[in-house]
Write a protein that holds these residues in place. Structure first.
Motif, short mmCIF file in Angstrom:
data_model
loop_
_atom_site.label_atom_id
_atom_site.label_comp_id
_atom_site.label_asym_id
_atom_site.label_seq_id
_atom_site.Cartn_x
_atom_site.Cartn_y
_atom_site.Cartn_z
N ILE A 1 0.84 -1.20 0.00
CA ILE A 1 0.00 0.00 0.00
C ILE A 1 0.87 1.25 0.00
O ILE A 1 1.80 1.36 0.80
CB ILE A 1 -0.95 0.01 1.22
N ARG A 2 0.57 2.17 -0.87
CA ARG A 2 1.32 3.41 -0.93
C ARG A 2 0.70 4.45 -0.01
O ARG A 2 -0.52 4.54 0.10
CB ARG A 2 1.35 3.94 -2.36
N GLY A 3 1.54 5.21 0.63
CA GLY A 3 1.04 6.23 1.56
C GLY A 3 1.09 5.73 2.99
O GLY A 3 0.50 4.70 3.30
N ASN A 4 1.80 6.47 3.82
CA ASN A 4 1.97 6.04 5.21
C ASN A 4 0.66 5.98 5.98
O ASN A 4 0.44 5.08 6.79
CB ASN A 4 2.96 6.97 5.93
N ARG A 5 -0.21 6.97 5.74
CA ARG A 5 -1.48 7.00 6.48
C ARG A 5 -2.37 5.82 6.12
O ARG A 5 -2.97 5.20 7.00
CB ARG A 5 -2.20 8.32 6.21
N ARG A 6 -2.48 5.52 4.84
CA ARG A 6 -3.30 4.38 4.42
C ARG A 6 -2.73 3.08 4.96
O ARG A 6 -3.47 2.21 5.42
CB ARG A 6 -3.37 4.33 2.89
N GLN A 7 -1.42 2.96 4.86
CA GLN A 7 -0.77 1.75 5.36
C GLN A 7 -0.95 1.60 6.86
O GLN A 7 -1.22 0.50 7.36
CB GLN A 7 0.72 1.78 5.00
N GLN A 8 -0.83 2.69 7.58
CA GLN A 8 -0.99 2.64 9.04
C GLN A 8 -2.42 2.29 9.42
O GLN A 8 -2.65 1.50 10.33
CB GLN A 8 -0.59 3.99 9.65
N ALA A 9 -3.39 2.87 8.72
CA ALA A 9 -4.80 2.58 9.01
C ALA A 9 -5.12 1.11 8.76
O ALA A 9 -5.81 0.46 9.56
CB ALA A 9 -5.70 3.46 8.15
N CYS A 10 -4.60 0.58 7.67
CA CYS A 10 -4.83 -0.84 7.35
C CYS A 10 -4.15 -1.74 8.37
O CYS A 10 -4.71 -2.75 8.80
CB CYS A 10 -4.30 -1.12 5.95
N ARG A 11 -2.95 -1.35 8.80
CA ARG A 11 -2.21 -2.13 9.78
C ARG A 11 -2.96 -2.17 11.11
O ARG A 11 -3.05 -3.23 11.75
CB ARG A 11 -0.81 -1.53 9.96
N VAL A 12 -3.50 -1.05 11.54
CA VAL A 12 -4.25 -0.98 12.79
C VAL A 12 -5.51 -1.82 12.71
O VAL A 12 -5.86 -2.54 13.66
CB VAL A 12 -4.59 0.49 13.13
N ALA A 13 -6.21 -1.75 11.58
CA ALA A 13 -7.46 -2.50 11.42
C ALA A 13 -7.22 -4.00 11.50
O ALA A 13 -8.01 -4.73 12.11
CB ALA A 13 -8.10 -2.13 10.08
N ILE A 14 -6.14 -4.47 10.90
CA ILE A 14 -5.84 -5.90 10.93
C ILE A 14 -5.36 -6.34 12.31
O ILE A 14 -5.67 -7.43 12.78
CB ILE A 14 -4.79 -6.25 9.85
N TYR A 15 -4.61 -5.47 12.97
CA TYR A 15 -4.06 -5.81 14.29
C TYR A 15 -5.10 -5.73 15.40
O TYR A 15 -4.96 -6.38 16.44
CB TYR A 15 -2.89 -4.87 14.61
N LEU A 16 -6.16 -4.97 15.20
CA LEU A 16 -7.14 -4.67 16.25
C LEU A 16 -7.68 -5.90 16.99
O LEU A 16 -7.79 -5.86 18.23
CB LEU A 16 -8.29 -3.86 15.67
N PRO A 17 -8.03 -7.01 16.32
CA PRO A 17 -8.54 -8.18 17.06
C PRO A 17 -7.58 -8.70 18.13
O PRO A 17 -8.02 -9.29 19.12
CB PRO A 17 -8.75 -9.23 15.96
N ASN A 18 -6.27 -8.45 17.95
CA ASN A 18 -5.29 -8.93 18.92
C ASN A 18 -5.40 -8.20 20.26
O ASN A 18 -4.91 -8.70 21.27
CB ASN A 18 -3.88 -8.78 18.36
N THR A 19 -6.05 -7.05 20.26
CA THR A 19 -6.20 -6.28 21.50
C THR A 19 -7.40 -6.77 22.33
O THR A 19 -7.58 -6.33 23.45
CB THR A 19 -6.38 -4.78 21.19
N ILE A 20 -8.21 -7.64 21.75
CA ILE A 20 -9.39 -8.16 22.44
C ILE A 20 -9.01 -9.42 23.21
O ILE A 20 -8.27 -10.28 22.70
CB ILE A 20 -10.51 -8.48 21.43
#
Length: 294
Positions: free
Chosen positions: A101-120
């Motif tokens: 994914i190009r763009g740091n913001r888009r990449q960061q948002a996607c990374r957070v969305a995928i990682y989020l279940p691990n916080t539950i």
């Protein structure tokens, strides 16, 4: 000058020891001492209330003839195969996707969305998925019916329950492993890809000829850690199925729990726990040898 250097080295070493001391103390209290105590208890017949009766190796000999133990171990292996393969493939695929994914913001948002279940927490996740897999009012069955399919039993089916339980573990874990893979992908020099493009290599060839070999160490680490985690699965089984239906999800750790806290056979439960630890150790060593870990 030499004495000052020696004092500085000793001071740095002392600082380092003080920094890791709390972690080592916690490991000693919550890991090493319980392991030694479990090994000790495994030599006795004990219900946690009465007097310990020395049994020697009787608990271990009984374990070899225990069909329920072998059945739970087979179920654990089936879960491990599903869990390890799915977590590895999904986390690697997600890491490659996010890295593209190009763009740091888009990449960061996607990374957070995928990682989020691990916080539950596993308990909360298992409760949530229990509602989704509900055979009567679950949303997954509603979606299946919406597309013309038949209503499924899911957690009530002996052939589907273990897969449903594995889905929860995979959903929680693959985002965390994706982050590990992503950090390894970031370390691959861009010059290698540029040279491969000049030579006419396509995306698939670049992945298998450049990316995959260079992240071998990370792959081995994730395979080993996920394998160990799969042999220790308990929480979602306790919440979602309690080992059912008909023992289809009764893994070894859950069987140990039943022996210790439902039947109060702490000696025998400890013997199985020790045996499971040895099995995990042997499997890990074999896995490292097969993957040629260095």
């Amino acid at each position: 000058m030499k004495k000052k250097k020696q004092r500085r080295i000793k001071k740095e070493a002392l600082t380092a020891y003080l920094m890791i001391a709390p972690e080592m103390i916690l490991m000693l209290i919550f890991i090493f001492i319980p392991i030694i105590y479990a090994l000790y208890i495994s030599l006795f017949d004990w219900n946690a209330l009465g007097t310990k009766t020395f049994a020697g190796l009787d608990n271990y000999s009984h374990m070899l003839d225990d069909a329920t133990f072998w059945g739970s171990l087979f179920t654990t292996v089936k879960y491990a195969v599903i869990y390890v393969a799915a977590v590895y493939i999904l986390s690697l695929a997600a890491a490659v996707f996010v890295n593209s994914i190009r763009g740091n913001r888009r990449q960061q948002a996607c990374r957070v969305a995928i990682y989020l279940p691990n916080t539950i927490s596993t308990i909360v996740a298992a409760t949530l998925w229990s509602f989704l897999f509900n055979s009567r009012n679950g949303y997954i069955n509603r979606i299946v019916e919406l597309f013309g399919g038949e209503r499924q039993l899911f957690l009530g089916s002996s052939s589907q329950a273990l897969i449903c339980v594995a889905v929860v573990g995979i959903w929680i874990a693959f985002g965390y492993n994706m982050i590990i893979f992503l950090s390894a992908l970031k370390d691959v020099p861009a010059e290698y890809y540029e040279a491969a493009r000049i030579d006419g290599a396509n995306a698939v060839q670049r992945f298998f000829k450049i990316t995959f070999p260079l992240i071998k160490g990370t792959s081995i680490f994730i395979l080993i850690t996920t394998l160990i985690a799969s042999f220790q699965v308990f929480d979602q089984i306790r919440v979602m199925t309690s080992g059912g239906p008909a023992g289809a999800t009764e893994v070894t750790v859950y069987y140990i729990f039943q022996l210790a806290f439902e039947q109060y056979r702490f000696g025998y439960a400890s013997a199985i726990a020790v045996a499971l630890s040895l099995i995990i150790m042997v499997v890990t060593v074999v896995q490292m040898k097969l993957l040629k870990f260095k």
